[in-house]
Design a protein around this motif. Sequence first.
Motif, PDB file in Angstrom:
ATOM      1  N   GLU A  77     -13.864 114.807  -7.315  1.00 33.26           N
ATOM      2  CA  GLU A  77     -14.666 114.257  -6.228  1.00 33.26           C
ATOM      3  C   GLU A  77     -15.761 115.243  -5.808  1.00 33.26           C
ATOM      4  OE1 GLU A  77     -16.332 111.851  -3.524  1.00 33.26           O
ATOM      5  OE2 GLU A  77     -14.896 111.332  -5.099  1.00 33.26           O
ATOM      6  N   ARG A  78     -15.440 116.535  -5.775  1.00 25.54           N
ATOM      7  CA  ARG A  78     -16.457 117.540  -5.440  1.00 25.54           C
ATOM      8  C   ARG A  78     -17.588 117.521  -6.466  1.00 25.54           C
ATOM      9  NH1 ARG A  78     -15.980 121.776  -1.997  1.00 25.54           N
ATOM     10  NH2 ARG A  78     -17.219 123.088  -3.393  1.00 25.54           N
ATOM     11  N   VAL A  79     -17.226 117.432  -7.740  1.00 26.81           N
ATOM     12  CA  VAL A  79     -18.233 117.442  -8.795  1.00 26.81           C
ATOM     13  C   VAL A  79     -19.108 116.195  -8.725  1.00 26.81           C
ATOM     14  CG1 VAL A  79     -18.541 117.383 -11.301  1.00 26.81           C
ATOM     15  CG2 VAL A  79     -16.888 118.948 -10.299  1.00 26.81           C
ATOM     16  N   ARG A  80     -18.499 115.055  -8.401  1.00 26.87           N
ATOM     17  CA  ARG A  80     -19.278 113.812  -8.266  1.00 26.87           C
ATOM     18  C   ARG A  80     -20.291 113.912  -7.136  1.00 26.87           C
ATOM     19  NH1 ARG A  80     -14.579 110.601  -9.617  1.00 26.87           N
ATOM     20  NH2 ARG A  80     -14.052 110.490  -7.418  1.00 26.87           N
ATOM     21  N   GLN A  81     -19.970 114.716  -6.128  1.00 26.27           N
ATOM     22  CA  GLN A  81     -20.876 114.896  -4.995  1.00 26.27           C
ATOM     23  C   GLN A  81     -21.939 115.960  -5.251  1.00 26.27           C
ATOM     24  OE1 GLN A  81     -18.506 115.732  -1.530  1.00 26.27           O
ATOM     25  NE2 GLN A  81     -17.258 113.895  -1.763  1.00 26.27           N
ATOM     26  N   GLY A  82     -21.885 116.599  -6.428  1.00 30.28           N
ATOM     27  CA  GLY A  82     -22.851 117.639  -6.740  1.00 30.28           C
ATOM     28  C   GLY A  82     -22.545 118.973  -6.092  1.00 30.28           C
ATOM     29  N   LEU A  83     -21.277 119.174  -5.704  1.00 31.21           N
ATOM     30  CA  LEU A  83     -20.865 120.452  -5.131  1.00 31.21           C
ATOM     31  C   LEU A  83     -20.300 121.348  -6.225  1.00 31.21           C
ATOM     32  CD1 LEU A  83     -19.039 119.074  -1.966  1.00 31.21           C
ATOM     33  CD2 LEU A  83     -21.316 120.118  -2.054  1.00 31.21           C
ATOM     34  N   PRO A  84     -20.369 122.668  -6.057  1.00 27.20           N
ATOM     35  CA  PRO A  84     -19.766 123.557  -7.055  1.00 27.20           C
ATOM     36  C   PRO A  84     -18.273 123.275  -7.179  1.00 27.20           C
ATOM     37  CG  PRO A  84     -21.184 124.792  -5.553  1.00 27.20           C
ATOM     38  CD  PRO A  84     -21.042 123.413  -4.981  1.00 27.20           C
ATOM     39  N   PRO A  85     -17.744 123.240  -8.391  1.00 28.39           N
ATOM     40  CA  PRO A  85     -16.321 122.905  -8.555  1.00 28.39           C
ATOM     41  C   PRO A  85     -15.412 123.989  -8.026  1.00 28.39           C
ATOM     42  CG  PRO A  85     -17.274 123.559 -10.652  1.00 28.39           C
ATOM     43  CD  PRO A  85     -18.413 123.467  -9.679  1.00 28.39           C
ATOM     44  N   ARG A  86     -14.263 123.566  -7.517  1.00 24.77           N
ATOM     45  CA  ARG A  86     -13.198 124.499  -7.164  1.00 24.77           C
ATOM     46  C   ARG A  86     -12.130 124.434  -8.238  1.00 24.77           C
ATOM     47  NH1 ARG A  86     -11.126 123.038  -1.309  1.00 24.77           N
ATOM     48  NH2 ARG A  86      -9.743 124.780  -1.771  1.00 24.77           N
TER      49      ARG A  86
END
Length: 358
Positions: A225-234
């Motif tokens: 979900e973070r990656v879909r939002q364009g945020l750096p992955p955790r």
Amino acid sequence: MNNTREVEVVVTGAGQAGLSSAYHLRRTGFEPERDFVVLDHSPGPGGAWQFRWPSLTYGKVHGMHSLPGMELTDADPARPSAEVITEYFAAYERRFDLRVHRPVDVRAVREGDAGRLLVETSDGSWSTRALINATGTWDRPFWPRYPGQESFLGRQLHTAQYPGPEWFAGRRVVVVGGGASGTQHLLEIAGHAAATTWVTRRPPVFREGPFTEEVGRAAVALVEERVRQGLPPRSVVSVTGLPLNDAIRQGIADGVLDRRPMFDRITPDGVAWADGRHVEADVILWATGFRAAIDHLAPLRLREPGGGIRVDGTRAVADPRVHLVGYGPSASTIGANRAGRAAVRDIRRLPANEPVAA
């Protein structure tokens, strides 16, 4: 003279993600050298595993999954993981004749001619219809910045430079980081160091019970979900927490895993907190993780305002010719295998993407 070579697919990186992708390319009819090429900047096979510290034996590796088409069997758990996995990757490259080019540094990927990508490397340039980026994170260790850091008179090391527990004999060590590496380092160092101190930004979360398939899917979904939002992955571990195994329980009981909150500044002889507390140290070990090694993709302007690259599956939303394998939810070994297969399936759907004739 234009010495740019043409292929259908360039794979950057020959770790788990890159080799899995290369396997699926071959399996679906692409020929190495003719239709695709694998570029790797490391000196030999093994991906990031070849650089792991000797005390990380194969038996301590959590969740290492075999590459597709060739099982990793009968490995001695007492051998260093660097040896076991490097030998396995080398045998894998030979069996499937993947013909990895190394050492080759990929310097930039930019728009080429006729709708193709241009991959600029230390060994010339490649024109390609699609790119599978499998460069991982090992080359981008994350070093947090704190006031006074330059004044520290001792040594500062990152997990990427971890020399093994014996090196810390007689030294006072501050270990920074609440992930798997931080706890493993602490448990190893404690028997050699004069003293250890563990600091983390957030209280560590220890997970009871088995790591079931359902738990794994839920964790991967959060990272995705973070990656879909364009945020750096955790990392997946940041979502699942640390497994509460016997070694962790013993470390807690012995006081080794006695976490303190993050310090506020670094002094010449240690670390200090705003409330006046101070711990003397000879070494600060930053077990603070890694970031995705994707700077070479900068000319394509794929990053979102949030700092990451938004992906749909493995495909970069901003450029369907680019696939990121081993990024975000596919960073685990089994995730990289599945992502390699998915990337190849998508690439075959690109217009006019049949393997070129011999």
